[in-house]
Design a protein around this motif. Structure first.
Motif, PDB file in Angstrom:
ATOM      1  N   SER A   1     -43.962  53.589 -77.953  1.00  0.00           N
ATOM      2  CA  SER A   1     -43.554  54.189 -79.132  1.00  0.00           C
ATOM      3  C   SER A   1     -42.502  55.334 -78.491  1.00  0.00           C
ATOM      4  CB  SER A   1     -44.518  54.738 -80.329  1.00  0.00           C
ATOM      5  OG  SER A   1     -44.856  53.591 -80.669  1.00  0.00           O
ATOM      6  N   PHE A   2     -43.839  56.584 -77.402  1.00  0.00           N
ATOM      7  CA  PHE A   2     -43.718  57.638 -76.337  1.00  0.00           C
ATOM      8  C   PHE A   2     -42.225  56.871 -75.886  1.00  0.00           C
ATOM      9  CE2 PHE A   2     -43.299  60.230 -73.112  1.00  0.00           C
ATOM     10  CZ  PHE A   2     -43.242  61.835 -73.440  1.00  0.00           C
ATOM     11  N   THR A   3     -42.832  55.943 -74.966  1.00  0.00           N
ATOM     12  CA  THR A   3     -41.749  55.319 -74.375  1.00  0.00           C
ATOM     13  C   THR A   3     -40.433  55.516 -75.060  1.00  0.00           C
ATOM     14  OG1 THR A   3     -43.377  54.988 -72.358  1.00  0.00           O
ATOM     15  CG2 THR A   3     -40.970  54.514 -72.156  1.00  0.00           C
ATOM     16  N   ALA A   4     -40.015  54.270 -75.648  1.00  0.00           N
ATOM     17  CA  ALA A   4     -39.109  53.857 -76.185  1.00  0.00           C
ATOM     18  C   ALA A   4     -38.145  55.024 -76.930  1.00  0.00           C
ATOM     19  CB  ALA A   4     -39.434  52.604 -77.461  1.00  0.00           C
ATOM     20  N   VAL A   5     -38.720  56.282 -77.373  1.00  0.00           N
ATOM     21  CA  VAL A   5     -37.605  57.065 -77.702  1.00  0.00           C
ATOM     22  C   VAL A   5     -37.673  57.893 -76.516  1.00  0.00           C
ATOM     23  CG1 VAL A   5     -38.558  59.280 -80.362  1.00  0.00           C
ATOM     24  CG2 VAL A   5     -39.029  56.825 -80.600  1.00  0.00           C
ATOM     25  N   ALA A   6     -38.590  58.089 -76.472  1.00  0.00           N
ATOM     26  CA  ALA A   6     -38.337  59.120 -75.086  1.00  0.00           C
ATOM     27  C   ALA A   6     -36.346  58.613 -75.137  1.00  0.00           C
ATOM     28  CB  ALA A   6     -39.020  59.879 -74.034  1.00  0.00           C
ATOM     29  N   ILE A   7     -36.675  57.604 -74.152  1.00  0.00           N
ATOM     30  CA  ILE A   7     -35.579  56.579 -73.356  1.00  0.00           C
ATOM     31  C   ILE A   7     -34.836  56.713 -74.843  1.00  0.00           C
ATOM     32  CG2 ILE A   7     -34.642  54.805 -72.353  1.00  0.00           C
ATOM     33  CD1 ILE A   7     -37.826  54.777 -70.553  1.00  0.00           C
ATOM     34  N   ALA A   8     -34.649  56.837 -75.416  1.00  0.00           N
ATOM     35  CA  ALA A   8     -33.101  55.519 -76.492  1.00  0.00           C
ATOM     36  C   ALA A   8     -33.026  57.106 -77.031  1.00  0.00           C
ATOM     37  CB  ALA A   8     -34.038  55.623 -77.782  1.00  0.00           C
TER      38      ALA A   8
ATOM     39  N   THR B   1     -43.928  57.920 -81.255  1.00  0.00           N
ATOM     40  CA  THR B   1     -42.528  58.285 -81.449  1.00  0.00           C
ATOM     41  C   THR B   1     -41.935  59.363 -81.932  1.00  0.00           C
ATOM     42  OG1 THR B   1     -42.282  57.903 -83.898  1.00  0.00           O
ATOM     43  CG2 THR B   1     -42.030  55.792 -82.129  1.00  0.00           C
ATOM     44  N   THR B   2     -42.407  60.903 -82.489  1.00  0.00           N
ATOM     45  CA  THR B   2     -42.717  61.671 -82.811  1.00  0.00           C
ATOM     46  C   THR B   2     -42.614  62.334 -81.153  1.00  0.00           C
ATOM     47  OG1 THR B   2     -43.396  61.745 -85.099  1.00  0.00           O
ATOM     48  CG2 THR B   2     -43.122  63.891 -84.263  1.00  0.00           C
ATOM     49  N   LEU B   3     -43.512  62.427 -80.335  1.00  0.00           N
ATOM     50  CA  LEU B   3     -43.558  63.092 -79.197  1.00  0.00           C
ATOM     51  C   LEU B   3     -42.004  62.713 -78.302  1.00  0.00           C
ATOM     52  CD1 LEU B   3     -47.444  63.603 -78.729  1.00  0.00           C
ATOM     53  CD2 LEU B   3     -45.836  65.098 -79.621  1.00  0.00           C
ATOM     54  N   GLY B   4     -42.643  61.613 -78.544  1.00  0.00           N
ATOM     55  CA  GLY B   4     -41.093  61.181 -78.127  1.00  0.00           C
ATOM     56  C   GLY B   4     -39.685  60.923 -78.013  1.00  0.00           C
ATOM     57  N   MET B   5     -39.574  62.116 -79.413  1.00  0.00           N
ATOM     58  CA  MET B   5     -38.082  62.589 -79.850  1.00  0.00           C
ATOM     59  C   MET B   5     -38.446  63.716 -79.310  1.00  0.00           C
ATOM     60  SD  MET B   5     -35.123  62.967 -81.448  1.00  0.00           S
ATOM     61  CE  MET B   5     -35.475  61.463 -82.692  1.00  0.00           C
TER      62      MET B   5
ATOM     63  N   LEU C   1     -39.922  68.251 -85.185  1.00  0.00           N
ATOM     64  CA  LEU C   1     -40.904  67.952 -85.636  1.00  0.00           C
ATOM     65  C   LEU C   1     -40.925  68.181 -87.127  1.00  0.00           C
ATOM     66  CD1 LEU C   1     -44.350  67.247 -84.968  1.00  0.00           C
ATOM     67  CD2 LEU C   1     -44.352  69.961 -85.685  1.00  0.00           C
ATOM     68  N   VAL C   2     -40.773  68.494 -88.207  1.00  0.00           N
ATOM     69  CA  VAL C   2     -40.994  67.994 -89.780  1.00  0.00           C
ATOM     70  C   VAL C   2     -40.021  66.773 -89.872  1.00  0.00           C
ATOM     71  CG1 VAL C   2     -40.447  69.003 -91.732  1.00  0.00           C
ATOM     72  CG2 VAL C   2     -41.943  70.414 -90.637  1.00  0.00           C
ATOM     73  N   ALA C   3     -39.056  67.062 -89.683  1.00  0.00           N
ATOM     74  CA  ALA C   3     -37.963  65.503 -90.026  1.00  0.00           C
ATOM     75  C   ALA C   3     -38.191  64.517 -89.107  1.00  0.00           C
ATOM     76  CB  ALA C   3     -36.529  66.265 -89.039  1.00  0.00           C
TER      77      ALA C   3
ATOM     78  N   ALA D   1     -41.880  58.434 -89.828  1.00  0.00           N
ATOM     79  CA  ALA D   1     -43.251  58.168 -90.849  1.00  0.00           C
ATOM     80  C   ALA D   1     -42.982  56.999 -91.987  1.00  0.00           C
ATOM     81  CB  ALA D   1     -44.609  59.129 -91.858  1.00  0.00           C
ATOM     82  N   ALA D   2     -42.367  57.716 -92.558  1.00  0.00           N
ATOM     83  CA  ALA D   2     -41.041  56.766 -93.427  1.00  0.00           C
ATOM     84  C   ALA D   2     -41.007  54.598 -92.620  1.00  0.00           C
ATOM     85  CB  ALA D   2     -39.784  56.657 -94.332  1.00  0.00           C
ATOM     86  N   SER D   3     -40.237  54.817 -91.194  1.00  0.00           N
ATOM     87  CA  SER D   3     -39.582  53.864 -90.849  1.00  0.00           C
ATOM     88  C   SER D   3     -41.232  52.497 -90.373  1.00  0.00           C
ATOM     89  CB  SER D   3     -39.014  54.182 -89.430  1.00  0.00           C
ATOM     90  OG  SER D   3     -38.081  54.587 -89.641  1.00  0.00           O
ATOM     91  N   ALA D   4     -42.022  53.770 -89.676  1.00  0.00           N
ATOM     92  CA  ALA D   4     -43.445  53.139 -89.528  1.00  0.00           C
ATOM     93  C   ALA D   4     -43.805  52.137 -90.659  1.00  0.00           C
ATOM     94  CB  ALA D   4     -44.372  53.833 -88.643  1.00  0.00           C
ATOM     95  N   TRP D   5     -43.982  52.539 -92.257  1.00  0.00           N
ATOM     96  CA  TRP D   5     -44.602  51.519 -92.901  1.00  0.00           C
ATOM     97  C   TRP D   5     -43.664  50.835 -93.124  1.00  0.00           C
ATOM     98  CZ3 TRP D   5     -49.162  52.190 -92.998  1.00  0.00           C
ATOM     99  CH2 TRP D   5     -50.389  53.880 -92.719  1.00  0.00           C
ATOM    100  N   LEU D   6     -42.791  50.872 -93.368  1.00  0.00           N
ATOM    101  CA  LEU D   6     -41.107  50.097 -93.377  1.00  0.00           C
ATOM    102  C   LEU D   6     -42.065  48.909 -92.530  1.00  0.00           C
ATOM    103  CD1 LEU D   6     -39.187  48.603 -94.829  1.00  0.00           C
ATOM    104  CD2 LEU D   6     -37.846  49.673 -93.332  1.00  0.00           C
TER     105      LEU D   6
END
Length: 192
Positions: A7-14, A140-144, A42-44, A50-55
């Motif tokens: 998750s971290f890698t995917a988002v940080a690179i994307a 994903t949040t830390l990657g962002m 961070l909040v956004a 979180a909404a995306s993950a639960w989906l």
């Protein structure tokens, strides 16, 4: 790869060359309160991912057993190709700027992320790692943050040193390699 690292890698690179980096640069130029900008990001991101993950967890019940590896690897390759398409800044109403750095960053980042690469990647990652949904959200949040915090502090300097086109192509190559690795790995990518 485990849920957090994927998750971290995917988002940080994307996020390399993404419109949210352009938004970070804009906000950093507009506001002096760098900490408030980062808190808004961070909040956004937490709310959106979180909404995306639960989906993704909900959708995982419809994915046949054995397809997670193909879905995750294929999504990495799809994101790689998506990275080659330059983003435009369509962050919406700039009237929120009058409410300050935190609120503006929070609202604009949340809106910019709707339907973007990273929430879609978060849905797929959460579907693949449904038993580790919190690790996906944190990753994903830390990657962002890893992709956008340097831009908040040193964005204009970075843009002078690194071409966005080169950054997108490099990120594309990394994503293709990761996607092929995931698909070709002998073990099924298992949750956790």
């Amino acid at each position: 790869m485990d849920a957090f690292l994927s998750s971290f890698t995917a988002v940080a690179i994307a996020e390399i060359g993404d419109k949210t980096q352009l938004l970070s640069l804009f906000l950093a130029a507009r506001f002096r309160a760098k900490g408030a900008i980062i808190a808004g990001i961070l909040v956004a991101t937490l709310l959106n991912h979180a909404a995306s993950a639960w989906l993704g967890v909900w959708l995982s019940q419809f994915i046949p057993s054995g397809w997670h590896q193909w879905l995750l690897g294929g999504s990495f390759i799809a994101v790689a190709l998506w990275l080659l398409i330059p983003d435009k800044d369509d962050s919406g109403d700039m009237g929120v700027l009058r409410f300050g750095a935190f609120f503006a960053s929070c609202v604009l980042f949340f809106l910019a992320e709707i339907g973007d690469k990273t929430p879609i990647a978060t849905v797929i990652l959460a579907a693949s790692f449904e038993q580790s949904v919190w690790l996906v959200i944190v990753g994903t949040t830390l990657g962002m943050l890893a992709a956008n915090v340097p831009v908040v502090y040193a964005g204009s300097w970075l843009l002078q040193k690194v071409s966005l086109q080169w950054a997108r192509r490099s990120a594309c190559g990394v994503f293709i390699v990761l996607g092929i690795y995931i698909i070709c790995s002998e073990q099924l990518v298992t949750p956790g």
